[in-house]
Design an enzyme around this catalytic site. Sequence first.
Site, PDB file in Angstrom:
ATOM      1  CD  GLN A 404      -1.734   8.252 -12.424  1.00 43.17           C
ATOM      2  OE1 GLN A 404      -1.246   8.189 -11.306  1.00 43.17           O
ATOM      3  NE2 GLN A 404      -2.992   8.587 -12.626  1.00 43.17           N
ATOM      4  CD  GLU A 405       1.630   6.162 -18.836  1.00 40.38           C
ATOM      5  OE1 GLU A 405       1.033   5.176 -19.304  1.00 40.38           O
ATOM      6  OE2 GLU A 405       1.457   7.331 -19.253  1.00 40.38           O
ATOM      7  CB  SER A 406       3.209   0.189 -15.851  1.00 40.28           C
ATOM      8  OG  SER A 406       4.303   0.583 -15.030  1.00 40.28           O
ATOM      9  CE1 TYR A 508      -0.505   9.170 -17.400  1.00 42.13           C
ATOM     10  CE2 TYR A 508       0.157  11.437 -17.836  1.00 42.13           C
ATOM     11  CZ  TYR A 508       0.437  10.081 -17.832  1.00 42.13           C
ATOM     12  OH  TYR A 508       1.676   9.649 -18.261  1.00 42.13           O
TER      13      TYR A 508
END
Length: 542
Positions: A404-406, A508
């Site tokens: 999800q972040e990168s 998120y």
Amino acid sequence: MKKNRFSTLLVISSFLALIGAVAGCYFDAGFGHMLQNVQASPSPVSLEHKEAAELFIQLSEKHNFFAARYKGCHIERNEVLCKSFYKDKSASAKNKDLRLKAADISKLVRQKKWNKITNTSATEGIRAIARLSPKERQQLSEQITKKSVCVSPHVIAALAFKLEEKLPNQKVLNETRALYSRAMDCGSDQEISELGLYRGGLLEVWQNQPEAATRFLRKLSDVSKDVSLTSRAQFWINHSEREQGNDVSEGAMEDHFTNFPLSYHILTDYATMEDGPYQKVSELRDQRIQTRSSFEDLNGAIQLVEHFLEQQKDVLAKRTLEFIDYAELADAEPGFQLYVATLLAKFEDMNHQRFMVLSRLFQRHPEYKTLKNLSYYYPLAFSDLVMKHHRDQDPFLLISLMRQESSFNPNTKSPVGAAGLMQLMPGTASDLRRRPVSDKELLDPATNIQLGARYFAALVKEYKNDHMKALASYNAGSGNVRKWMKRYPVDNPLLFVDLIPFDETREYVAGILRNQYWYSKLYPELVLPTEIAGQVSARRDK
């Protein structure tokens, strides 16, 4: 701007070599100077780039639209032909229009010209309410709750949303619920507030009023085209039905899972059924890949990609994939979209594009959500480092967070300075290490995962093993989460997440938990630490 064949060839081929130096896919005024330098350069064109340009010109005879957009964007810098690769030039103008409209609405409120407050947008309503003083907001609220006037439902919902900041005061809660109810009553087919329906429904769920909650949420489900809202609405409708002693049939749950294939809420709901999500997906047959589309410009791009891959010129293949119009691709044949996703999977730093293509594909064509295609959507990356540095956290959860972040790109940097696989801020990383951490260290996968896992473990401990709140804090900060905990003292952890006022944070948390489920199902061969194996096994058996 007309150029002879050689000049055009020189510019196109040289651009293929230099495009990597251009940040993202956007081109500012400096790009014009770059082109001038390329044209003036005495350096000979390499045979590789010359071949690429010649092939492109040959293809352009058959795929004129792709050629025109390529030339128009990158040579003539025509904003219309390359609109998807330019920054929005009118953003400031649009912001000015919003300010003016919000000022007009707030002026009408002060003048008590209620009947003229119509035909607003959600953003205009929120900005207008923000311009009012507390006293003016209270006066407007009194007029609305007394049913003296019906103003724009967007303005009413914005007023209630602002009032939520004073929760959990019971008087404020009652007033807020009344305002959301009025926003629904004052709505029409032409103007209805999805914000009001969503938050009004959730407040009724919180207050154990299932009938009232269903009234809001069924309306939202009927009018909204926002999948994230309608899937949540359906989940809480099911919850409210069960609260009233009504069963939700397995057939209805199967339909919900088909209609919302990427929803964490429907996933968790359907997982309670004996024939759960994994079983449902495992029964789907793999769909056929289609290597050509009816969109000729997309065919031209893919033909180039295939040629470059055959010639082992991966850099040029990747640059061509970056140029594809992904908004247009979403309307192409589903089998062709799947083919493009398989090409994107050849490049680790194009995961974001791959995930975007597959997300749209699964949403519009859920029959393509097979186990094989899910493995493209949920690749197992950096699992060795996660297993080494998990700090007693579920590795599937950490991998999901990283995705999800990168999108598993270790060189990713955000505009605010977060870096690496787990998007750590330099200050946070330095606090964890108790010494300054360099940019080079932060982009190192092992260091980034080690520090990211340590940081997340600390958040899990802070929130007493509540992973939803820990994830929300990872995204929005502990200060915001503590504020929301005071505002919404609910027992149901998923209800708490859905009440979070930040859209980004809600999506998120739900996205990561959805990813965690599928990772645990797709990769049972991943050997888990003994201390958490039982927990994950229990989740798999649901």
